[in-house]
Write a protein that holds these residues in place. Structure first.
Motif, PDB file in Angstrom:
ATOM      1  N   GLY A  81     -16.868   4.942  -7.647  1.00  0.00           N
ATOM      2  CA  GLY A  81     -17.782   6.078  -7.774  1.00  0.00           C
ATOM      3  C   GLY A  81     -18.551   6.307  -6.488  1.00  0.00           C
ATOM      4  O   GLY A  81     -17.967   6.491  -5.424  1.00  0.00           O
ATOM      5  N   ASP A  82     -19.876   6.246  -6.583  1.00  0.00           N
ATOM      6  CA  ASP A  82     -20.709   6.539  -5.416  1.00  0.00           C
ATOM      7  C   ASP A  82     -21.272   5.297  -4.751  1.00  0.00           C
ATOM      8  O   ASP A  82     -22.213   5.383  -3.956  1.00  0.00           O
ATOM      9  CB  ASP A  82     -21.870   7.461  -5.825  1.00  0.00           C
ATOM     10  N   ARG A  83     -20.715   4.117  -5.039  1.00  0.00           N
ATOM     11  CA  ARG A  83     -21.265   2.907  -4.428  1.00  0.00           C
ATOM     12  C   ARG A  83     -20.150   1.915  -4.117  1.00  0.00           C
ATOM     13  O   ARG A  83     -19.071   1.933  -4.716  1.00  0.00           O
ATOM     14  CB  ARG A  83     -22.290   2.252  -5.352  1.00  0.00           C
ATOM     15  N   PHE A  84     -20.453   1.060  -3.144  1.00  0.00           N
ATOM     16  CA  PHE A  84     -19.550  -0.030  -2.812  1.00  0.00           C
ATOM     17  C   PHE A  84     -19.905  -1.228  -3.689  1.00  0.00           C
ATOM     18  O   PHE A  84     -21.065  -1.636  -3.751  1.00  0.00           O
ATOM     19  CB  PHE A  84     -19.654  -0.397  -1.336  1.00  0.00           C
ATOM     20  N   VAL A  85     -18.910  -1.782  -4.356  1.00  0.00           N
ATOM     21  CA  VAL A  85     -19.156  -2.872  -5.290  1.00  0.00           C
ATOM     22  C   VAL A  85     -18.674  -4.213  -4.771  1.00  0.00           C
ATOM     23  O   VAL A  85     -19.081  -5.261  -5.274  1.00  0.00           O
ATOM     24  CB  VAL A  85     -18.501  -2.584  -6.653  1.00  0.00           C
ATOM     25  N   SER A  86     -17.790  -4.198  -3.788  1.00  0.00           N
ATOM     26  CA  SER A  86     -17.286  -5.453  -3.241  1.00  0.00           C
ATOM     27  C   SER A  86     -16.580  -5.143  -1.926  1.00  0.00           C
ATOM     28  O   SER A  86     -16.606  -4.008  -1.444  1.00  0.00           O
ATOM     29  CB  SER A  86     -16.334  -6.152  -4.217  1.00  0.00           C
ATOM     30  N   ALA A  87     -15.945  -6.163  -1.372  1.00  0.00           N
ATOM     31  CA  ALA A  87     -15.140  -5.992  -0.169  1.00  0.00           C
ATOM     32  C   ALA A  87     -13.870  -6.818  -0.329  1.00  0.00           C
ATOM     33  O   ALA A  87     -13.795  -7.726  -1.154  1.00  0.00           O
ATOM     34  CB  ALA A  87     -15.912  -6.433   1.071  1.00  0.00           C
TER      35      ALA A  87
END
Length: 206
Positions: A81-87
């Motif tokens: 969505g509109d955010r980074f949750v991990s890498a």
């Protein structure tokens, strides 16, 4: 856009996308946030990860070249969505680029914040990550040669380094430094203090 994000090797991107499509890879990852996501996930903002070797032996403070750097992988920010949750990290093997692992934690948010900060500087840079293992430190490396091969090259004295949080004690995170300013400080951190001078021996009485 001032930041010129370098293209990742196509095999590195493909192996990350394959891992995102694999329920086993996602659910076995030590990333609770990633396992809870139900919607689509995308891999964005590929950043080459370089390691700074032999910092303690650097002759930079005497006007020499910076320590040797080497590429260890590519890191992708995973968006939901509109955010980074991990890498996701990849590594180079004898058979080519391979998926390494997913992770979350403070460096994900710190990388996103540093990239936004770098964009606000209004200068053209090629973003990279530079790790300093001797100090357990990770920085956003803003390379001035925007068209350079992202897998090679030494930090130029005028390049910027933005320490990510958590940073070593005494190093302010998110404060940009030129390489010529920061590397001597880090080198001194690793230089052992000089041993105390031996006590003077009094001359024997006549």
């Amino acid at each position: 856009m001032p930041l010129h994000v370098p293209p990742a090797p196509a095999p590195a991107l493909r192996c990350v996308l394959a891992a995102l499509r694999s329920p086993t890879a996602v659910h076995e990852a030590h990333t609770p946030a990633l396992r809870k996501i139900q919607g689509p996930l995308t891999a964005e903002l590929p950043l080459p990860v370089h390691v700074l070797d032999r910092l303690q032996a650097s002759p930079l403070t005497t006007g020499g070249r910076p320590p040797r750097t080497r590429l260890t992988g590519w890191r992708f920010m995973i968006r939901s969505g509109d955010r980074f949750v991990s890498a996701a990290d990849t590594r180079l093997t004898a058979d080519g680029w391979a998926f390494s692992h997913f992770f979350e934690g403070p460096y994900v948010a710190a990388t996103e914040r540093a990239l936004r900060q770098a964009e606000s500087l209004g200068k053209n840079h090629q973003p990279r990550l530079l790790s300093v293992p001797e100090l357990y430190m990770l920085t956003l490396w803003l390379h001035g040669a925007v068209n350079a091969d992202a897998s090679a090259g030494l930090p130029d004295a005028a390049d910027l380094l933005i320490p990510l949080a958590p940073a070593p004690p005494g190093i302010a995170p998110f404060r940009p430094h030129t390489v010529s300013e920061l590397l001597p400080v880090l080198t001194r951190r690793l230089t052992p203090p000089a041993p105390p001078a031996p006590p003077a021996v009094a001359a024997p009485a006549a």
